[in-house]
Design a protein around this motif. Structure first.
Motif, short mmCIF file in Angstrom:
data_model
loop_
_atom_site.label_atom_id
_atom_site.label_comp_id
_atom_site.label_asym_id
_atom_site.label_seq_id
_atom_site.Cartn_x
_atom_site.Cartn_y
_atom_site.Cartn_z
N PRO A 233 2.03 14.18 6.08
CA PRO A 233 1.21 14.87 6.35
C PRO A 233 2.13 16.40 5.22
CG PRO A 233 2.06 14.75 8.22
CD PRO A 233 2.16 13.74 7.31
N ARG A 234 3.65 15.75 5.07
CA ARG A 234 4.43 16.75 4.21
C ARG A 234 3.75 17.23 2.66
NH1 ARG A 234 9.54 13.39 4.19
NH2 ARG A 234 7.77 11.81 3.13
N VAL A 235 3.24 16.13 1.96
CA VAL A 235 1.76 16.52 1.06
C VAL A 235 1.50 17.70 0.87
CG1 VAL A 235 -0.14 15.88 -0.63
CG2 VAL A 235 1.91 14.01 0.83
N PHE A 236 0.64 17.95 2.93
CA PHE A 236 0.26 19.18 2.66
C PHE A 236 1.15 20.63 2.72
CE2 PHE A 236 -2.62 16.05 3.11
CZ PHE A 236 -3.68 16.65 1.93
N ASP A 237 2.34 20.37 3.14
CA ASP A 237 3.49 21.39 2.38
C ASP A 237 3.25 22.08 1.33
OD1 ASP A 237 4.20 21.02 4.87
OD2 ASP A 237 6.29 20.24 3.97
N TYR A 238 2.63 21.60 0.43
CA TYR A 238 2.52 21.97 -1.35
C TYR A 238 1.56 21.95 -2.12
CZ TYR A 238 7.60 20.10 -1.26
OH TYR A 238 8.12 20.05 -0.51
N VAL A 239 0.42 21.64 -1.15
CA VAL A 239 -1.18 21.70 -1.65
C VAL A 239 -2.04 21.69 -0.61
CG1 VAL A 239 -0.93 20.06 -3.94
CG2 VAL A 239 -1.52 19.28 -1.64
N ASP A 240 -2.97 22.21 -0.85
CA ASP A 240 -3.88 22.02 0.72
C ASP A 240 -5.34 21.49 0.57
OD1 ASP A 240 -3.36 25.06 1.83
OD2 ASP A 240 -3.34 25.44 -0.50
N PHE A 241 -5.73 20.86 -0.89
CA PHE A 241 -6.49 19.49 -0.93
C PHE A 241 -6.61 18.55 -1.71
CE2 PHE A 241 -8.58 24.35 -0.11
CZ PHE A 241 -9.06 24.30 0.55
N VAL A 242 -6.69 17.27 -1.22
CA VAL A 242 -6.42 15.97 -2.53
C VAL A 242 -7.83 15.77 -2.35
CG1 VAL A 242 -4.53 14.38 -2.94
CG2 VAL A 242 -4.12 16.20 -1.34
N THR A 243 -8.03 16.03 -3.52
CA THR A 243 -10.19 15.27 -4.00
C THR A 243 -10.01 14.41 -4.55
OG1 THR A 243 -10.87 16.17 -5.67
CG2 THR A 243 -10.48 17.21 -3.89
N LEU A 244 -10.49 12.86 -4.42
CA LEU A 244 -10.99 11.63 -4.76
C LEU A 244 -12.18 11.70 -5.83
CD1 LEU A 244 -10.46 9.23 -1.90
CD2 LEU A 244 -8.29 10.40 -3.48
N ASP A 245 -11.65 11.46 -7.07
CA ASP A 245 -13.07 10.30 -7.89
C ASP A 245 -13.66 11.89 -8.61
OD1 ASP A 245 -12.34 7.82 -7.09
OD2 ASP A 245 -14.33 7.77 -5.05
N ASP A 246 -14.57 11.55 -8.73
CA ASP A 246 -15.00 12.87 -9.79
C ASP A 246 -14.64 14.54 -9.25
OD1 ASP A 246 -16.27 11.61 -11.54
OD2 ASP A 246 -18.38 12.07 -11.61
N GLY A 247 -14.67 14.80 -9.55
CA GLY A 247 -13.85 16.30 -9.42
C GLY A 247 -15.13 17.46 -9.41
N ALA A 248 -16.33 16.92 -10.45
CA ALA A 248 -17.38 18.96 -9.89
C ALA A 248 -17.55 19.07 -9.03
CB ALA A 248 -18.22 18.25 -11.45
N ALA A 249 -18.46 17.73 -8.09
CA ALA A 249 -18.84 18.43 -7.07
C ALA A 249 -17.16 18.98 -5.22
CB ALA A 249 -19.94 17.87 -6.39
N PRO A 250 -16.83 18.35 -5.28
CA PRO A 250 -15.71 18.50 -4.35
C PRO A 250 -14.73 19.95 -4.37
CG PRO A 250 -15.25 16.39 -5.21
CD PRO A 250 -16.42 16.74 -5.90
N ILE A 251 -14.66 20.30 -5.67
CA ILE A 251 -14.28 21.40 -6.20
C ILE A 251 -15.14 22.55 -6.20
CG2 ILE A 251 -14.73 21.75 -8.60
CD1 ILE A 251 -11.73 22.77 -8.49
#
Ligand code: B12
Ligand code: SF4
Length: 596
Positions: A233-251
């Motif tokens: 969970p400490r990763v989310f002290d820095y970022v809010d979202f971590v997306t996998l694979d193709d980025g267009a639809a997730p972003i």
């Protein structure tokens, strides 16, 4: 909603990395306000300037010349070439040691100047690493912290250290300036390689401190490959979202902020959860053209770090990057990450659509050089594309990765050359039929040799990706592979090559069926951050194969193999016994090779 897409440090400084351009083009087409900035390039430009070098000790002579040289390497100060080749203008450090050995004299004066200026930049990069920041390399930053980092601890430790390095401080300053200028509601950081991870988190950290309401997402090749089991969970002290694979639809889902997410890790109630849905990705044929808006295209630094002409493609020139298809049409090689969406889901774009994109990119950038970054461009699609480029009179220079497979007939190769292809790179891997069969590469040595020759015959340069340390590979097979490689160089079939040590990755068919390859997976501690390469040992061991599999330096053929190929790339030692490149005792080559 204002979105800012960022390439964090460091990637190669000669051209922009394609992820932000692809996502910018896509988001613009959906009417979203999006900007992009290449902080990798910005950091390099800040550092390699008379001001930036102020904090590096003993750089007075460099500080006097650096601004002019950087402008020269950006193509904005061509007349400086004469002063550079005089050898009285630049300070010459340890990197200039190669000059006496290699074919410097054969270069044109402009190229000589570029080469000298590049050695000068490399000397400065070494000085920055040695005197200021051990993490610094010209095209990667703090890479070691991120490669298969099972836990987030080392990255976090350096992010939070009391005394940031001068490079850290510079990046913090650049981040603040960027946020002040763009005032984004959301920042998207692309993380293609391990050498971007620390930079991305450093930027994220500063964005959070400076503009706490700005949301931050990360995605990209490293994330897709290594962070699939993320649970810290400490990763989310820095970022809010971590997306996998193709980025267009997730972003797009993140930007819409409707609570529906696609393949995205978030922190909820202090725990990491993976939110996704059944939604499909945007097909490759409908993603549209990349957009370069916002990038300072005339500021990239073109370098010649090696005289080999094929090698120059990677470091010199601002190539527009484009993918012809999503995924790999073969997707069978046992060592490859075939379970990842980026490889597994093969989806070519129609040739006409690709030519449309190429035309759009030329209009936007004014550049006609293209690097098609597919892992393996399919021959059928290359045929269609080459034809359409010729028919539509779209004049470009291009290069790409391929498999040395039967589909590359002499007729197709000629067509590719006519449409502007100047180079191809492909896997010759272990250069042994037994092992190529075992790994399901789908090519034989003879066939690959024939195809490389056909490319060479029409003047298309060939680079070979080579592999050593494959399970069950014997020292004899390795030496024989080198012998074949020597022949391929000597007969002009290939112009450049690189040996990679075999690495077993968690996404490969080999990891799922280790027995078939005579290996056993070794236990490893649980990953809460990154996971990719996994440890193994050979069960069926070929003489000292087992010991190099576990990296015993006494038996490591890697240094000798690399030395041989480095020399071959400069035309040196092509007719000598291959044993000469090794410090350890190796068998005599037995390979017989009949080349076309
Ligand atoms: C071409 C290529 C290269 C080229 C050119 C690189 C360049 N500067 O352009 C060369 C040969 C130089 C290269 C070198 C290396 N590469 Co390489 N490379 C690739 C390859 C085949 C294509 C990259 C590409 O152009 N993709 C097209 C873009 C558009 O895709 P993308 O970056 O993935 O972005 C998409 C998504 O990831 C996502 N996304 C990206 N960013 C973001 C950000 C946000 C916020 C969101 C929401 C989404 C998102 O959306 C994008 C559109 O769908 C990829 C594999 C692949 N199929 O992607 C490997 C890959 C990126 N490389 C990899 C590696 C390891 C390397 C090296 C470290 C190898 C080495 N040992 O030296 C070096 C590193 C170089 C460096 N400077 O540090 C790995 C990285 C994985 C990892 N373990 O970290 C990959 C994934 C291949 C693999 N599976 O092993 N590489
Ligand atoms: S190694 Fe290359 S050709 Fe083989 S499956 Fe992977 S991407 Fe395709």
């Amino acid at each position: 909603m204002r979105v800012l897409l960022v390439t964090p440090p460091l990637v190669q400084p000669n051209t922009s990395y394609p992820a932000t351009t692809v996502l910018t083009g896509f988001l613009q087409s959906r009417g979203i306000r999006v900007d992009q900035v290449d902080l990798s390039l910005e950091l390099v430009l800040r550092l390699f300037s008379s001001d930036g070098l102020r904090s590096v000790p003993h750089m007075a002579r460099y500080r006097k010349t650096v601004d002019a040289v950087v402008r020269f390497l950006q193509g904005r100060n061509p007349t400086l070439a004469r002063r550079i080749v005089s050898r009285k203008f630049l300070p010459e450090g340890p990197r200039f040691g190669v000059l006496d050995v290699l074919g410097y004299e054969t270069l044109s004066p402009q190229e000589q100047a570029k080469y000298l200026a590049s050695l000068y930049i490399d000397d400065m990069a070494d000085a920055i690493r040695d005197r200021m920041d051990p993490h610094f390399e010209l095209s990667r930053y703090a890479e070691k912290l991120a490669v298969s980092a099972l836990t987030f601890d080392p990255i976090r430790r350096d992010l939070e250290r009391k005394k940031p390095t001068p490079v850290d401080r510079l990046l913090d300053e650049l981040t603040r300036e960027t946020i002040r200028k763009h005032r984004p509601d959301m920042v998207g950081l692309t993380v293609p390689f391990p050498g971007n991870v620390y930079g991305a988190f450093r930027i994220a950290r500063m964005v959070k401190a400076f503009s706490p309401r700005t949301k931050i997402a990360i995605g990209g090749g490293y994330v897709n490959t290594e962070l699939r089991e993320l649970s810290d969970p400490r990763v989310f002290d820095y970022v809010d979202f971590v997306t996998l694979d193709d980025g267009a639809a997730p972003i797009l889902r993140i930007i819409e902020n409707s609570g529906r997410l696609l393949r995205t890790f978030v922190r909820e109630n202090g725990r990491v959860v993976f939110r996704t849905s059944e939604e499909h990705d945007i097909p490759h044929g409908r993603i549209g053209a990349p957009s370069f808006r916002g990038l300072k295209l005339d500021r990239y630094i073109s370098m010649i770090e090696m005289l080999n002409p094929m090698h120059k493609l990677w470091t010199a020139g601002r190539w527009n990057k484009l993918m012809l298809a999503h995924g790999c049409y073969w997707r069978k090689c046992a060592f490859c990450d075939t379970s990842l969406d980026t490889i597994r889901r093969f989806e070519p774009s129609p040739a006409d659509e690709l030519v449309d994109r190429i035309e759009t990119v030329i209009r936007e950038t004014g550049e006609r050089g293209f690097h098609f970054t597919d892992e393996a461009a399919p021959p059928g699609l290359l045929r269609a594309l080459s034809k359409r480029l010729i028919e539509r009179k779209v004049n470009i220079t291009w290069w790409c990765n391929i498999r040395f497979e039967r589909g590359f007939t002499p007729e197709l190769i000629r067509l590719m050359a006519r449409s502007g292809c100047i180079a191809v790179a492909g896997g010759l891997e272990t250069v042994s039929d037994r092992l190529l069969r075992l790994m399901r590469k789908g090519v034989t040595v003879k066939q690959a040799a024939r195809i490389t020759k056909a490319f060479a015959d029409v003047g298309i340069m060939v680079h070979a990706y080579l592999m050593y340390g494959f399970p069950t590979q014997t020292p004899q097979e390795t030496i024989d592979a080198l012998e074949r490689v020597r022949h391929l160089f000597a007969t002009g079939c290939i112009l450049s090559a690189y040996w990679h040590r075999f690495a077993l990755t968690v996404h490969s068919p080999m990891a799922r069926d280790p027995q078939r390859f005579g290996i056993r997976l070794l236990p490893m501690s649980r990953a809460t951050f990154a996971k990719n390469e996994i440890p193994f040992e050979e069960v069926v061991t070929a003489t000292f194969g087992r010991r190099w599999a576990v990296g015993d330096r006494r038996y490591d053929l890697g240094p000798g193999l690399r030395k041989a190929v480095y020399n071959y790339m400069h035309g040196v030692g092509l007719y000598e016994d291959v044993r000469k490149w090794f410090d350890l005792k190796v068998p005599r080559a037995k390979a017989k090779i009949r080349l076309p």
